[in-house]
Enzyme design. Structure first.
Site, PDB file in Angstrom:
ATOM      1  N   HIS A  73       5.459  45.762 -57.832  1.00  0.00           N
ATOM      2  CA  HIS A  73       4.077  45.305 -57.784  1.00  0.00           C
ATOM      3  C   HIS A  73       3.775  45.133 -56.299  1.00  0.00           C
ATOM      4  O   HIS A  73       4.685  44.851 -55.508  1.00  0.00           O
ATOM      5  CB  HIS A  73       3.921  43.953 -58.492  1.00  0.00           C
ATOM      6  CG  HIS A  73       4.220  44.031 -59.960  1.00  0.00           C
ATOM      7  ND1 HIS A  73       5.164  43.229 -60.563  1.00  0.00           N
ATOM      8  CD2 HIS A  73       3.704  44.812 -60.926  1.00  0.00           C
ATOM      9  CE1 HIS A  73       5.199  43.522 -61.852  1.00  0.00           C
ATOM     10  NE2 HIS A  73       4.328  44.472 -62.101  1.00  0.00           N
ATOM     11  N   ASP A  89       5.246  42.035 -55.020  1.00  0.00           N
ATOM     12  CA  ASP A  89       6.722  41.977 -55.006  1.00  0.00           C
ATOM     13  C   ASP A  89       7.200  42.394 -53.623  1.00  0.00           C
ATOM     14  O   ASP A  89       8.208  41.892 -53.111  1.00  0.00           O
ATOM     15  CB  ASP A  89       7.334  42.993 -55.991  1.00  0.00           C
ATOM     16  CG  ASP A  89       7.186  42.605 -57.450  1.00  0.00           C
ATOM     17  OD1 ASP A  89       7.230  41.391 -57.744  1.00  0.00           O
ATOM     18  OD2 ASP A  89       7.041  43.522 -58.288  1.00  0.00           O
TER      19      ASP A  89
HETATM   20  C1  GLO Z   1       3.845  45.160 -69.322  1.00  0.00           C
HETATM   21  C2  GLO Z   1       4.039  46.319 -68.473  1.00  0.00           C
HETATM   22  C3  GLO Z   1       4.480  45.946 -67.078  1.00  0.00           C
HETATM   23  C4  GLO Z   1       4.222  47.080 -66.121  1.00  0.00           C
HETATM   24  C5  GLO Z   1       4.500  46.686 -64.692  1.00  0.00           C
HETATM   25  C6  GLO Z   1       4.183  47.804 -63.737  1.00  0.00           C
HETATM   26  O1  GLO Z   1       3.745  45.221 -70.516  1.00  0.00           O
HETATM   27  O2  GLO Z   1       4.948  47.182 -69.072  1.00  0.00           O
HETATM   28  O3  GLO Z   1       5.833  45.598 -67.069  1.00  0.00           O
HETATM   29  O4  GLO Z   1       4.998  48.174 -66.455  1.00  0.00           O
HETATM   30  O5  GLO Z   1       3.742  45.575 -64.392  1.00  0.00           O
HETATM   31  O6  GLO Z   1       2.828  47.964 -63.643  1.00  0.00           O
END
Ligand code: GLO
Ligand code: MG
Length: 345
Positions: free
Chosen positions: A49, A52
């Protein structure tokens, strides 16, 4: 045939445990340790993210963001790792509580696009051109609270603004039918790619498919993947599992639906996904109540099961498959698949 699948996960996949009704069950692990674990566990890349990688992106200029991200890239490179993608985390900011790109308030929609541009600055510093849009709150709890006709225009405008901001960036939309909202606007890969086809540069918009999200939509994950693959649009996957229509479980790959997992691996093999250089992302989480010390097994088990299923796909008797198909003997084909998976003679 190559066995060179490359694996990735995000810092959120090694997380503190809890359920919505209970206390935390594991201590948090620092980012630097996660990077080391990533390599030690046999992974080649990390997913991010925006925050992150660089905390509080809103408070930084594009140059500051890129510089800070370059520092993170150095930490990754020291471990031989790459950054796979960056995703703007709109859903944890109070401004985005009712959605970002599709918020009713034009000021919030503007914020969401600006924040996404910051994620692009971070991607540049991390050395990746892939952006993932998980459209978490782009939907509603109460249908009457937004005009869905407008919402789809807003989503397209946001995607176009990102494509315009950086001519290199590629966007993979990660569809999900519900959670955290009741109804999400882009529930399946079909919706995602239809939207992509209308973008200012459709060649730079594709998809990421998560197993559990397809299951939550009542669809077969391998067919969802095949649809995107057939259009050259499967740019990453989030393999995991989901035990029916329950809370968003992010279970280890193959642990609830082994046959469906086999079919996902089969379709990736048939499409030559490993050769495409794209990653096998594992969007799995430790069981909510798993204690510290055993809380990385979801990652290693998922990776191990994926590789075991690659072997199963490669060793399935193709002649028998062809014969069963020619005879239209699908009972025999089904039993052959199950016998192969179970090691029955
Ligand atoms: C939630 C999502 C989340 C995304 C992550 C990347 O249900 O799967 O984990 O994959 O935030 O955008
Ligand atoms: Mg995901």
């Amino acid at each position: 045939m190559t066995t060179a699948y490359r694996f990735s996960f995000g810092p959120w996949n090694i997380h503190t445990g809890a359920d919505p009704f209970g206390p935390e069950v594991r201590p948090a692990i620092a980012f630097g340790r996660k990077v080391k674990l990533c390599r030690e566990l046999g992974f080649q890349a990390m997913q991010f993210h925006d925050d992150d990688a660089v905390p509080e992106p809103e408070k930084k200029t594009p140059a500051q963001l890129e510089k800070a991200a370059v520092e993170v890239r150095k930490i990754l490179e020291a471990e031989g790792l790459a950054a796979e993608f960056v995703a703007p985390r709109l859903w944890e900011n109070p401004l985005g509580i009712d959605g970002g790109y599709t918020a009713n308030d034009p000021a919030v929609r503007h914020w969401a696009i600006e924040r996404s541009k910051k994620a692009i600055d971070i991607a540049r510093g991390l050395g990746t051109k892939l952006m993932v849009l998980w459209l978490a709150r782009e939907g509603t709890y109460i249908r009457e609270s937004k005009n869905a006709l407008d919402s789809h225009k807003y989503l397209l405008a946001a995607i176009n603004a990102m494509l315009e901001y950086d001519k290199e960036i590629e966007i993979a939309i990660e569809p999900k039918p519900n959670e955290p909202t009741d109804h999400a606007y882009i529930p399946t890969i079909g919706h995602a790619l239809a939207l992509a086809s209308q973008a200012a540069d459709p060649s730079r918009v594709g998809g990421l498919i998560e197993t559990a999200h397809a299951l939550l939509a009542g669809l077969d994950p391998s067919d969802e993947m095949a649809f995107a693959l057939s259009l050259g649009k499967l740019w990453s996957v989030h393999l995991n599992d989901q035990n029916g229509l329950k809370f968003d479980e992010d279970k280890s790959f193959g642990m609830a639906n082994l046959r469906a997992a086999y079919n996902q691996v089969r379709i990736l093999e048939l499409a030559g996904y490993a050769e495409s250089g794209r990653y096998i992302g594992l969007d799995v989480k430790a069981l909510r109540t798993q204690k510290a010390g055993a809380d990385l097994r979801h990652l290693t088990n998922s990776r191990q099961l994926f590789l075991a299923l690659v072997e199963k796909v490669r060793t399935f008797d193709r002649k028998l498959e062809q014969q069963c198909v020619a005879d239209r003997d699908y009972e025999a084909l089904e039993m052959a698949v199950i016998a192969h998976l179970m090691g029955l003679k």
